[in-house]
Design an enzyme around this catalytic site. Structure first.
Site, PDB file in Angstrom:
ATOM      1  N   ASP A  74      32.225  10.508  -0.700  1.00 41.30           N
ATOM      2  CA  ASP A  74      31.737  10.187   0.653  1.00 41.30           C
ATOM      3  C   ASP A  74      30.560  11.041   1.099  1.00 41.30           C
ATOM      4  O   ASP A  74      29.930  10.737   2.099  1.00 41.30           O
ATOM      5  CB  ASP A  74      32.866  10.391   1.688  1.00 41.30           C
ATOM      6  CG  ASP A  74      33.958   9.356   1.534  1.00 41.30           C
ATOM      7  OD1 ASP A  74      33.691   8.325   0.895  1.00 41.30           O
ATOM      8  OD2 ASP A  74      35.072   9.579   2.034  1.00 41.30           O
ATOM      9  N   ARG A  92      23.080 -17.464   1.503  1.00 43.65           N
ATOM     10  CA  ARG A  92      24.295 -16.933   2.137  1.00 43.65           C
ATOM     11  C   ARG A  92      24.042 -15.597   2.825  1.00 43.65           C
ATOM     12  O   ARG A  92      23.092 -14.901   2.525  1.00 43.65           O
ATOM     13  CB  ARG A  92      25.370 -16.708   1.061  1.00 43.65           C
ATOM     14  CG  ARG A  92      26.067 -17.975   0.663  1.00 43.65           C
ATOM     15  CD  ARG A  92      27.324 -17.711  -0.138  1.00 43.65           C
ATOM     16  NE  ARG A  92      28.003 -18.982  -0.359  1.00 43.65           N
ATOM     17  CZ  ARG A  92      28.450 -19.397  -1.530  1.00 43.65           C
ATOM     18  NH1 ARG A  92      28.334 -18.640  -2.591  1.00 43.65           N
ATOM     19  NH2 ARG A  92      29.038 -20.574  -1.649  1.00 43.65           N
ATOM     20  N   GLN A 140      34.096   1.923  -6.394  1.00 52.07           N
ATOM     21  CA  GLN A 140      33.117   2.971  -6.083  1.00 52.07           C
ATOM     22  C   GLN A 140      33.497   4.326  -6.662  1.00 52.07           C
ATOM     23  O   GLN A 140      32.651   5.176  -6.885  1.00 52.07           O
ATOM     24  CB  GLN A 140      32.961   3.109  -4.564  1.00 52.07           C
ATOM     25  CG  GLN A 140      32.389   1.879  -3.937  1.00 52.07           C
ATOM     26  CD  GLN A 140      32.689   1.818  -2.446  1.00 52.07           C
ATOM     27  OE1 GLN A 140      31.999   2.412  -1.650  1.00 52.07           O
ATOM     28  NE2 GLN A 140      33.719   1.097  -2.068  1.00 52.07           N
ATOM     29  N   THR A 144       6.236   9.048 -11.688  1.00 48.27           N
ATOM     30  CA  THR A 144       6.111   8.987 -13.142  1.00 48.27           C
ATOM     31  C   THR A 144       7.431   9.379 -13.770  1.00 48.27           C
ATOM     32  O   THR A 144       8.085  10.300 -13.298  1.00 48.27           O
ATOM     33  CB  THR A 144       5.004   9.933 -13.668  1.00 48.27           C
ATOM     34  OG1 THR A 144       5.203  10.144 -15.068  1.00 48.27           O
ATOM     35  CG2 THR A 144       5.035  11.291 -12.985  1.00 48.27           C
ATOM     36  N   ASN A 169       7.820  13.147 -14.988  1.00 50.71           N
ATOM     37  CA  ASN A 169       7.942  14.241 -14.024  1.00 50.71           C
ATOM     38  C   ASN A 169       7.007  15.392 -14.396  1.00 50.71           C
ATOM     39  O   ASN A 169       7.412  16.548 -14.418  1.00 50.71           O
ATOM     40  CB  ASN A 169       9.397  14.733 -13.954  1.00 50.71           C
ATOM     41  CG  ASN A 169       9.657  15.553 -12.704  1.00 50.71           C
ATOM     42  OD1 ASN A 169       8.952  15.414 -11.706  1.00 50.71           O
ATOM     43  ND2 ASN A 169      10.633  16.438 -12.753  1.00 50.71           N
ATOM     44  N   MET A 175      10.559  10.060 -24.394  1.00 52.82           N
ATOM     45  CA  MET A 175       9.171  10.040 -23.913  1.00 52.82           C
ATOM     46  C   MET A 175       8.899  11.286 -23.066  1.00 52.82           C
ATOM     47  O   MET A 175       9.734  12.167 -22.959  1.00 52.82           O
ATOM     48  CB  MET A 175       8.933   8.777 -23.085  1.00 52.82           C
ATOM     49  CG  MET A 175       8.782   7.526 -23.912  1.00 52.82           C
ATOM     50  SD  MET A 175       8.858   6.062 -22.880  1.00 52.82           S
ATOM     51  CE  MET A 175       7.197   5.501 -22.927  1.00 52.82           C
ATOM     52  N   HIS A 205      10.093   2.402 -24.857  1.00 56.10           N
ATOM     53  CA  HIS A 205       9.795   1.965 -23.490  1.00 56.10           C
ATOM     54  C   HIS A 205      11.001   1.547 -22.669  1.00 56.10           C
ATOM     55  O   HIS A 205      10.852   1.247 -21.487  1.00 56.10           O
ATOM     56  CB  HIS A 205       8.742   0.851 -23.504  1.00 56.10           C
ATOM     57  CG  HIS A 205       7.363   1.405 -23.677  1.00 56.10           C
ATOM     58  ND1 HIS A 205       6.910   1.869 -24.883  1.00 56.10           N
ATOM     59  CD2 HIS A 205       6.365   1.616 -22.787  1.00 56.10           C
ATOM     60  CE1 HIS A 205       5.681   2.323 -24.742  1.00 56.10           C
ATOM     61  NE2 HIS A 205       5.330   2.187 -23.480  1.00 56.10           N
TER      62      HIS A 205
END
Length: 791
Positions: free
Chosen positions: A172, A207, A306, A535, A538, A580, A668
């Site tokens: 939560d 909907r 969840q 990107t 980073n 990568m 990729h």
């Protein structure tokens, strides 16, 4: 692995902290959350690493009270393979008995018998409050046990102080003092997966869907998922809708349909209430929509979905960092250190007094009970406040007559390689820009499209449904503006563009520097320019995180999980995986930490053949244990001679007879996919902030009937630095950048490398000068509000 470069000796290293002779126990309590296992694993391995004895307490406090086989010594191997498992492997139970004095007396006896005086508790605020009470009563409990003849004086003396460190595991995110609790990000992943799936069916049938998400007392999940999927309406307990909301909501839904939208999404937190404190249920909302609008409406209650599933990359890293920090806190604790929680603020691990956090969390509930809703939102912290204000900004379109008329034109473009979350940022920028009264223009295909004149106005409705789309819908190119400045200046003149928002990676930074330098020759370029780093690598200076990197990490970690599973099945197999990132080792390092890699090779930390030899020997030793598999990550440009093929062949040859090898180049797939909740949220919030900066800068630089901005602080990058979002002039970032290798000179995540090595059983040096200071919640709030809002 090669050692890090030599640094000045102002740092504090944890080699001086020994756990010899100490016993640490770890337990998970209360509701389970994904990532708890990663925290348990980190506590066990770090504890064993510093020479302490570590115990599991199974079934939470119940196991502590019952003792016996519930309290077992942990080994290095016993936490193997649990990183990718959701829930908690050591079990969790609600325990009534621990709430009684007799129960706590039994628990104390069980701990003293094993000389356990260090407790690491992973749970929600109830579990942590219980732990604190236990600590306060400890000396009294020992006296009682002595009187009853259950322990002798020596045992009482030896175990006289109990140290407690908490980590908050709760989906939560309802605990004050921390930006993110363990499990929240994974729960958001589950919600967003469902929302994305529901959107396609809702679109087909026109909907309306009402989704109920967890959050009995806290609306964080509902709010952030609404922000991340662009929901039409959200109900949260902290901020009930104004009276008469029924009409406002129906009017908004009907307006969005009349503008051509084929679906509506409404998100309801299970604890949602109205201003009178009466519950607002998902069924009530559904009946209302059907009655007032006649729309075909369905309810979906997500429930325990969840809580389940594998933890996200973010939760694994968060839990691993916190677990290690928790052990350090226990080693440093003295008899009068208050119980603390380790938590995350911005991008930094901090320690906070447990009871201050608990009291503040209880104050939120009190404010809600007293109907002081603004106060409740403020107490939740800056991150929550920021989410709420951004949601409000983006979700409700004002009538044209209500909008300020700024007469400014702002253009948005993507530059560089695609990154998931770019579209969320564009949507946010366009809508905030329109709300601020500007005319927004979209540029297709980066600066290439710019000089070719592919520029057109973009309206509120044009960006509907963009948050969940991967890649770049505007189109993006690596072309730099330098060679086309004449044409770009001409396009700025033709379309009368007064400001630019550039969303992209390293090329975007180079582009901004070129535009900044060309201001002397082109008056048209003397306009406010802002860049948002986006990107997967980073590798942009001036920010700890970039839009797109989180999605990419999740793709890497998911693949590594599958590969590890395959290796476990075949036994004695080592996988070499290439990631990568150009020359930047962020994806490899942080992906390695989240996937439980044995070794990670990156450009920033030089390595030679002796290191490779040592790594092979390390794996050979590992194959003699019960964990018969290995995972090695290699950044694509870490070394021009030690290629992925070379490393694969070396390992194959040296491991012959002990293990066999396979290699995998991820390619990729790391760039694609739907953006993660974090990237959607991050992109949305930074773009909103950037547009507000552009508005301010436009007003400040509007003189004599036109915009003229040529100072360095009008060409900025908006980045996240430790705890805050900061605007930094790109001209100042030049000195922080290695342009040859396209990486920042200083990178915060290199501090995570020793962590990864420790968890893979390598002896290493770990700099702990950053941690260790116990902060205070109140002070930390005041300090935080002076900086820009945290994510």
């Amino acid at each position: 692995m090669a050692g890090a470069p030599k640094r000045q000796d102002t740092r504090k290293f944890f080699e001086n902290l020994s756990g010899a002779g100490k016993c640490i126990a770890v337990l998970t309590s209360g509701g389970d959350a994904q990532g708890m296992n990663a925290a348990v694993r980190a506590v066990v391995r770090m504890g064993i690493y510093v020479g302490a004895k570590v115990y599991f307490i199974h079934e939470g406090y119940q196991g502590m009270v019952d003792g016996g086989d519930n309290i077992k010594e942990a080994t290095w191997e016993s936490v193997s393979s649990m990183l990718q498992v959701g829930g908690t492997v050591i079990g969790s139970a609600r325990c009534k008995e621990f709430r009684t004095h007799e129960g706590r007396l039994k628990a104390a006896h069980n701990l003293v018998q094993r000389s356990i005086t260090n407790l690491c508790v992973i749970g929600g605020d109830g579990s942590l409050t219980g732990a604190n009470l236990f600590r306060e009563e400890w000396s009294g409990l020992l006296t009682e046990l002595q009187q009853q003849g259950l322990i002798d004086e020596e045992a009482a003396q030896k175990n006289s102080a109990l140290h407690i460190v908490g980590m908050v595991g709760s989906i939560d995110n309802d605990f004050c003092g921390t930006d993110m609790t363990i499990g929240t990000d994974s729960a958001l992943h589950r919600i967003i997966e469902v929302v994305d799936a529901i959107m396609t069916t809702a679109q087909s049938h026109q909907r309306t869907f009402v989704l109920e998400v967890m959050g009995r007392h806290c609306g964080y999940l509902a709010l952030v998922s609404a922000l991340a999927c662009g929901a039409d309406w959200v109900f949260i307990p902290e901020m009930p809708p104004e009276d008469g909301w029924e009409d406002s909501m129906c009017q908004k839904l009907s307006e969005s349909r009349s503008r051509g939208s084929r679906l509506n999404i409404i998100i309801v937190a299970e604890g949602a209430i109205d201003r009178q404190g009466q519950p607002i249920t998902s069924d009530f909302v559904k009946d209302l929509v059907v009655r007032c609008l006649g729309f075909d409406t369905r309810v979906t209650i997500l429930g325990h979905v969840q809580r389940g599933g594998t933890p996200s990359a973010f939760d694994r890293i968060l839990a691993s960092r916190m677990g290690v920090e928790a052990v350090l806190a226990l080693l440093e604790a003295s008899a009068n250190t208050p119980a603390c929680v380790v938590s995350l603020v911005g991008n930094q691990a901090v320690r906070l007094p447990l009871m201050e956090c608990v009291q503040m969390t209880q104050e939120v509930q009190k404010a809600m009970d007293e109907k002081k809703f603004e106060e409740a939102v403020r107490l939740r912290g800056r991150s929550f406040e920021n989410n709420l204000s951004t949601y409000r900004l983006l979700s409700y379109r004002k009538a044209d007559s209500e909008l300020p008329n700024s007469s400014f034109n702002v253009a948005v473009l993507n530059v560089g390689a695609p990154a998931a979350g770019m579209n969320a940022a564009v949507r946010s920028a366009v809508r905030v820009g329109i709300t601020e009264g500007h005319k927004m223009f979209a540029v297709n295909d980066g600066f290439e499209g710019f000089y070719k004149g592919q520029i057109k106005e973009i309206k509120w409705g044009d960006v509907g449904g963009w948050t969940g789309q991967g890649g770049s819908l505007l189109g993006t190119k690596r072309t730099l503006p330098g060679k086309h400045l004449d044409k770009i200046a001409e396009q700025i003149r033709i379309h009368n563009i007064n400001a630019l928002l550039v969303i992209g990676g390293f090329e975007a930074l180079e582009s901004l520097l070129q535009l900044y330098e060309a201001r002397a020759n082109y008056e048209e370029l003397c306009i406010p320019v802002c860049m948002l780093p986006a990107t997967i690598s980073n590798n942009v200076p001036g920010t700890d995180l970039s839009i797109g990197a989180d999605t990419s990490l999740n793709a890497i970690v998911e693949t590594c999980d599958r590969i590890k599973q395959s290796a476990s099945g075949t036994k004695r197999r080592v996988f070499i995986i290439e990631t990568m990132g150009g020359y930047c080792g962020y994806l490899a390092t942080v992906g390695g930490l989240a996937a439980g890699a044995d070794t990670v090779y990156i450009y920033e930390e030089a390595f030679d053949i002796r290191d490779l030899q040592a790594n092979v020997e390390h794996l050979t030793q590992k194959m003699k244990t019960s964990i018969q598999r290995g995972l090695v990550l290699r950044n694509e440009n870490c070394n021009e001679n030690f290629t992925t093929d070379f490393i694969y062949q070396l390992y194959s040859e040296e491991g012959r007879g002990t293990f066999d090898c396979r290699k995998n180049i991820l390619g990729h797939m790391q760039q694609g996919g739907a953006p993660s909740p974090f990237d959607r949220n991050f992109g949305t919030k930074v773009a909103a902030k950037a547009m507000q900066w552009i508005t301010r800068t436009l007003k400040d630089s509007y003189k004599g009937g036109r915009v003229f901005a040529n100072s360095e602080d009008t060409a900025c990058l908006l980045g996240m630095r430790r705890r805050a979002l900061v605007f930094q002039p790109v001209s100042q970032l030049r000195d922080e950048t290695d342009f040859v290798h396209r990486i920042p000179k200083e990178q915060w995540w290199l501090k995570l490398r020793p962590l990864m090595k420790i968890l893979a059983k390598y002896k290493t040096s770990y700099d702990v000068s950053d941690s260790g200071q116990l902060e205070h919640v109140t002070r930390f709030r005041a300090k935080e509000s002076n900086t820009t809002a945290t994510i």
